[in-house]
Design a protein around this motif. Structure first.
Motif, mmCIF file in Angstrom:
data_model
loop_
_atom_site.group_PDB
_atom_site.id
_atom_site.type_symbol
_atom_site.label_atom_id
_atom_site.label_comp_id
_atom_site.label_asym_id
_atom_site.label_seq_id
_atom_site.Cartn_x
_atom_site.Cartn_y
_atom_site.Cartn_z
ATOM 1 N N TRP A 1 -64.610 4.033 37.704
ATOM 2 C CA TRP A 1 -64.765 2.928 38.642
ATOM 3 C C TRP A 1 -66.006 2.143 38.216
ATOM 4 O O TRP A 1 -66.917 2.683 37.598
ATOM 5 N N LYS A 2 -66.004 0.847 38.513
ATOM 6 C CA LYS A 2 -67.144 -0.007 38.166
ATOM 7 C C LYS A 2 -67.335 -1.043 39.255
ATOM 8 O O LYS A 2 -66.416 -1.773 39.602
ATOM 9 N N SER A 3 -68.527 -1.092 39.784
ATOM 10 C CA SER A 3 -68.875 -2.045 40.831
ATOM 11 C C SER A 3 -69.011 -3.452 40.268
ATOM 12 O O SER A 3 -69.565 -3.638 39.185
ATOM 13 N N ASN A 4 -68.525 -4.441 41.007
ATOM 14 C CA ASN A 4 -68.715 -5.847 40.622
ATOM 15 C C ASN A 4 -70.122 -6.331 40.939
ATOM 16 O O ASN A 4 -70.615 -7.252 40.306
ATOM 17 N N GLY A 5 -70.757 -5.719 41.952
ATOM 18 C CA GLY A 5 -72.033 -6.231 42.418
ATOM 19 C C GLY A 5 -73.236 -5.421 41.998
ATOM 20 O O GLY A 5 -74.195 -5.944 41.453
ATOM 21 N N SER A 6 -73.191 -4.127 42.238
ATOM 22 C CA SER A 6 -74.386 -3.307 42.030
ATOM 23 C C SER A 6 -74.549 -2.845 40.592
ATOM 24 O O SER A 6 -75.598 -2.319 40.234
ATOM 25 N N GLY A 7 -73.535 -3.023 39.775
ATOM 26 C CA GLY A 7 -73.607 -2.555 38.398
ATOM 27 C C GLY A 7 -73.364 -1.067 38.261
ATOM 28 O O GLY A 7 -73.401 -0.527 37.170
ATOM 29 N N GLY A 8 -73.126 -0.387 39.385
ATOM 30 C CA GLY A 8 -72.870 1.047 39.357
ATOM 31 C C GLY A 8 -71.476 1.351 38.842
ATOM 32 O O GLY A 8 -70.622 0.482 38.716
ATOM 33 N N GLY A 9 -71.269 2.602 38.542
ATOM 34 C CA GLY A 9 -69.967 3.051 38.093
ATOM 35 C C GLY A 9 -70.012 4.527 37.786
ATOM 36 O O GLY A 9 -71.068 5.157 37.859
ATOM 37 N N GLY A 10 -68.852 5.070 37.458
ATOM 38 C CA GLY A 10 -68.806 6.485 37.141
ATOM 39 C C GLY A 10 -67.382 6.968 37.019
ATOM 40 O O GLY A 10 -66.424 6.188 37.026
ATOM 41 N N ALA A 11 -67.244 8.268 36.966
ATOM 42 C CA ALA A 11 -65.925 8.883 36.848
ATOM 43 C C ALA A 11 -65.146 8.737 38.149
ATOM 44 O O ALA A 11 -65.721 8.713 39.238
ATOM 45 N N PHE A 12 -63.829 8.649 38.024
ATOM 46 C CA PHE A 12 -62.923 8.525 39.167
ATOM 47 C C PHE A 12 -61.736 9.435 38.876
ATOM 48 O O PHE A 12 -61.139 9.348 37.803
ATOM 49 N N ARG A 13 -61.424 10.341 39.803
ATOM 50 C CA ARG A 13 -60.324 11.290 39.610
ATOM 51 C C ARG A 13 -59.459 11.366 40.848
ATOM 52 O O ARG A 13 -59.960 11.269 41.966
ATOM 53 N N PHE A 14 -58.157 11.550 40.619
ATOM 54 C CA PHE A 14 -57.280 11.798 41.757
ATOM 55 C C PHE A 14 -56.034 12.539 41.301
ATOM 56 O O PHE A 14 -55.705 12.583 40.122
ATOM 57 N N SER A 15 -55.384 13.144 42.268
ATOM 58 C CA SER A 15 -54.095 13.784 42.002
ATOM 59 C C SER A 15 -53.100 13.259 43.019
ATOM 60 O O SER A 15 -53.448 12.982 44.178
ATOM 61 N N LEU A 16 -51.884 13.073 42.571
ATOM 62 C CA LEU A 16 -50.769 12.652 43.420
ATOM 63 C C LEU A 16 -49.729 13.755 43.397
ATOM 64 O O LEU A 16 -49.291 14.164 42.329
ATOM 65 N N ASP A 17 -49.354 14.231 44.573
ATOM 66 C CA ASP A 17 -48.314 15.249 44.680
ATOM 67 C C ASP A 17 -47.290 14.782 45.692
ATOM 68 O O ASP A 17 -47.646 14.361 46.797
ATOM 69 N N VAL B 1 -67.656 10.098 40.922
ATOM 70 C CA VAL B 1 -69.047 10.443 40.632
ATOM 71 C C VAL B 1 -69.915 9.231 40.953
ATOM 72 O O VAL B 1 -69.625 8.109 40.529
ATOM 73 N N TYR B 2 -70.978 9.486 41.721
ATOM 74 C CA TYR B 2 -71.955 8.447 42.063
ATOM 75 C C TYR B 2 -73.343 9.007 41.779
ATOM 76 O O TYR B 2 -73.702 10.068 42.296
ATOM 77 N N ALA B 3 -74.125 8.342 40.954
ATOM 78 C CA ALA B 3 -75.484 8.751 40.605
ATOM 79 C C ALA B 3 -75.528 10.208 40.144
ATOM 80 O O ALA B 3 -76.403 10.974 40.518
ATOM 81 N N GLU C 1 -70.794 14.484 42.225
ATOM 82 C CA GLU C 1 -69.382 14.313 42.565
ATOM 83 C C GLU C 1 -69.238 14.165 44.072
ATOM 84 O O GLU C 1 -69.756 14.974 44.844
ATOM 85 N N ILE C 2 -68.545 13.120 44.482
ATOM 86 C CA ILE C 2 -68.338 12.811 45.891
ATOM 87 C C ILE C 2 -66.899 13.166 46.255
ATOM 88 O O ILE C 2 -65.957 12.625 45.676
ATOM 89 N N LYS C 3 -66.734 14.061 47.213
ATOM 90 C CA LYS C 3 -65.410 14.425 47.719
ATOM 91 C C LYS C 3 -65.015 13.433 48.807
ATOM 92 O O LYS C 3 -65.868 12.883 49.513
ATOM 93 N N THR C 4 -63.728 13.207 48.949
ATOM 94 C CA THR C 4 -63.243 12.244 49.942
ATOM 95 C C THR C 4 -62.212 12.893 50.851
ATOM 96 O O THR C 4 -61.682 13.962 50.554
ATOM 97 N N VAL C 5 -61.915 12.205 51.944
ATOM 98 C CA VAL C 5 -60.854 12.596 52.868
ATOM 99 C C VAL C 5 -59.866 11.436 52.918
ATOM 100 O O VAL C 5 -60.232 10.314 53.279
ATOM 101 N N THR C 6 -58.625 11.714 52.550
ATOM 102 C CA THR C 6 -57.605 10.660 52.508
ATOM 103 C C THR C 6 -57.357 10.093 53.897
ATOM 104 O O THR C 6 -57.168 10.834 54.855
ATOM 105 N N HIS C 7 -57.348 8.782 53.971
ATOM 106 C CA HIS C 7 -57.061 8.095 55.229
ATOM 107 C C HIS C 7 -55.595 7.655 55.256
ATOM 108 O O HIS C 7 -54.912 7.842 56.255
ATOM 109 N N GLU C 8 -55.122 7.072 54.158
ATOM 110 C CA GLU C 8 -53.717 6.659 54.055
ATOM 111 C C GLU C 8 -53.346 6.499 52.589
ATOM 112 O O GLU C 8 -54.207 6.342 51.731
ATOM 113 N N ASP D 1 -68.841 10.374 52.708
ATOM 114 C CA ASP D 1 -70.237 10.192 53.093
ATOM 115 C C ASP D 1 -71.046 9.938 51.838
ATOM 116 O O ASP D 1 -70.883 10.640 50.834
ATOM 117 N N LEU D 2 -71.918 8.950 51.899
ATOM 118 C CA LEU D 2 -72.783 8.634 50.769
ATOM 119 C C LEU D 2 -74.159 8.297 51.303
ATOM 120 O O LEU D 2 -74.304 7.333 52.069
#
Length: 132
Positions: A30-46, A60-62, A65-72, A87-88
């Motif tokens: 992933w790469k931010s348009n504004g902050s210049g940040g970026g990092g690894a992005f992973r997902f699985s689809l089942d 990955v941020y700074a 590794e940031i875990k997420t909770v799927t909303h939709e 949460d960040l």
């Protein structure tokens, strides 16, 4: 009329089969348009019974590794659209992403807001290819 119903059902089968071909694990960036940040992005689809999708996302941020909770999540042929919460640095945030499969990888964009959608936080691009 019965013939038309049968024909309609046959037309739906390839769509479901195409969608199910997207199941798997993916990794990219992933790469931010504004902050210049970026990092690894992973997902699985089942694909679960009944046609529902299960989606696990992390990024990955700074260096962390940031875990997420799927909303939709919606998967329609080659298009993916979904959101996940995380949460960040003490903030509850939600990213909404859209993407499209081009036959080799997904690519798309994201917008991150507070979980109530009231404040825009970041936006940018992402990509992910199937992990072998």
């Amino acid at each position: 009329m019965r013939y038309l119903s049968f024909l309609f059902l046959l037309l739906l089968v390839p769509v479901d089969a195409a969608d199910s071909d997207l199941a798997g694990r993916y990794a990219g960036e992933w790469k931010s348009n504004g902050s210049g940040g970026g990092g690894a992005f992973r997902f699985s689809l089942d694909l679960a019974a009944g046609g529902a999708w299960k989606w696990d996302v992390s990024f990955v941020y700074a260096g962390a590794e940031i875990k997420t909770v799927t909303h939709e999540l919606k998967v329609n042929q080659s298009k993916l659209e979904g959101s996940y919460d995380f949460d960040l640095q003490g903030f509850a945030l939600r990213s909404h992403i859209t993407g499209e499969w081009n036959g080799k990888a997904f690519a798309g964009s994201y917008q991150t807001t507070t979980t109530d959608g009231s404040t825009g936080v970041d936006e940018g691009a992402w990509n992910a290819a199937r992990v072998k």
